[in-house]
Enzyme design. Sequence first.
Site, PDB file in Angstrom:
ATOM      1  N   ASP A 152      -1.840   0.717   8.487  1.00 14.37           N
ATOM      2  CA  ASP A 152      -0.786   1.889   8.351  1.00 14.37           C
ATOM      3  C   ASP A 152       0.132   1.860   9.275  1.00 14.37           C
ATOM      4  O   ASP A 152       1.750   2.239   9.297  1.00 14.37           O
ATOM      5  CB  ASP A 152      -0.622   3.427   7.867  1.00 14.37           C
ATOM      6  CG  ASP A 152      -1.772   3.863   7.157  1.00 14.37           C
ATOM      7  OD1 ASP A 152      -1.968   2.659   6.190  1.00 14.37           O
ATOM      8  OD2 ASP A 152      -2.448   4.531   7.226  1.00 14.37           O
ATOM      9  N   ASN A 177       0.911  -1.496   0.179  1.00 17.47           N
ATOM     10  CA  ASN A 177      -0.115   0.132  -0.246  1.00 17.47           C
ATOM     11  C   ASN A 177       0.982   1.163  -0.045  1.00 17.47           C
ATOM     12  O   ASN A 177       2.301   1.196   0.638  1.00 17.47           O
ATOM     13  CB  ASN A 177      -0.521   0.039   1.258  1.00 17.47           C
ATOM     14  CG  ASN A 177      -1.942   0.884   1.432  1.00 17.47           C
ATOM     15  OD1 ASN A 177      -2.133   1.747  -0.154  1.00 17.47           O
ATOM     16  ND2 ASN A 177      -2.590   1.613   2.203  1.00 17.47           N
ATOM     17  N   HIS A 189       0.756   5.004   1.194  1.00 18.81           N
ATOM     18  CA  HIS A 189       0.146   5.888   2.019  1.00 18.81           C
ATOM     19  C   HIS A 189       0.924   7.627   1.979  1.00 18.81           C
ATOM     20  O   HIS A 189       2.369   7.720   1.780  1.00 18.81           O
ATOM     21  CB  HIS A 189       1.311   5.560   3.943  1.00 18.81           C
ATOM     22  CG  HIS A 189       0.021   6.292   4.795  1.00 18.81           C
ATOM     23  ND1 HIS A 189      -1.551   6.612   4.692  1.00 18.81           N
ATOM     24  CD2 HIS A 189       0.442   7.049   5.265  1.00 18.81           C
ATOM     25  CE1 HIS A 189      -1.408   7.336   5.873  1.00 18.81           C
ATOM     26  NE2 HIS A 189      -0.606   7.390   6.694  1.00 18.81           N
ATOM     27  N   SER A 210       5.578   6.819   1.661  1.00 19.31           N
ATOM     28  CA  SER A 210       5.962   5.899   1.672  1.00 19.31           C
ATOM     29  C   SER A 210       4.996   4.392   0.935  1.00 19.31           C
ATOM     30  O   SER A 210       3.289   4.679   0.975  1.00 19.31           O
ATOM     31  CB  SER A 210       5.790   4.960   3.791  1.00 19.31           C
ATOM     32  OG  SER A 210       5.958   5.870   4.247  1.00 19.31           O
ATOM     33  N   GLY A 247      -2.638  -3.947  11.076  1.00 14.05           N
ATOM     34  CA  GLY A 247      -2.945  -2.489  11.730  1.00 14.05           C
ATOM     35  C   GLY A 247      -3.382  -1.152  11.048  1.00 14.05           C
ATOM     36  O   GLY A 247      -3.620  -1.911   9.946  1.00 14.05           O
TER      37      GLY A 247
END
Length: 197
Positions: free
Chosen positions: A144, A106, A108, A135, A142
Amino acid sequence: MLKLVVLISGGGSNLRALLEAAQSDEYPARVVAIGADREADGFEHAEAFGIPTFSVPFTSFPDRESWGDEVLAQIRQWQPDLVVLSGFMRLFPRQVVDALSPHMINTHPAYLPEFPGAHGVRDALAAGASQTGASVIVVDNGVDSGPILAQERIPVLPGDTEDTLHDRVKVVERRLLIGTIHDIATGAIDLTEKTTA
């Protein structure tokens, strides 16, 4: 050649950059399908590049777990090597993460672990930060909080609004995402090693 399924929720600007990069014969990954949790504007990019799509609307299911099971079933049909969350704004239930991790990444819009959650850019501005970042992480259960694969600092400029800062963050996010996928495909990043270290 790394096979990617990309999941989006909105306009898909990161997706567009990835599709353009993957047009090169030298880029070691290809998007085989694009999915969303709603009818997303980013499907226009899929149509432009001839990529199949699927949509699994959250509101069509009685709970997060049954929705997650259907998303997982749709992803597995394409047998991807890597699942890429690109502006995908819904948290997966545990069974989806456990089934796909560490082969799910992912982007971010912050320099994690700073400013996790859905409003990384807004939170950086509200905190009066002089710099933020972008990032790329492995998705875990959790928020991120997974292993960081790549990140870069971005200055917060005087007069920045959420939109102007986010626009600059997105430029870096795209570059990091394309580079990280390249490194996973070539073996420069070992996802299993990252999650067991």
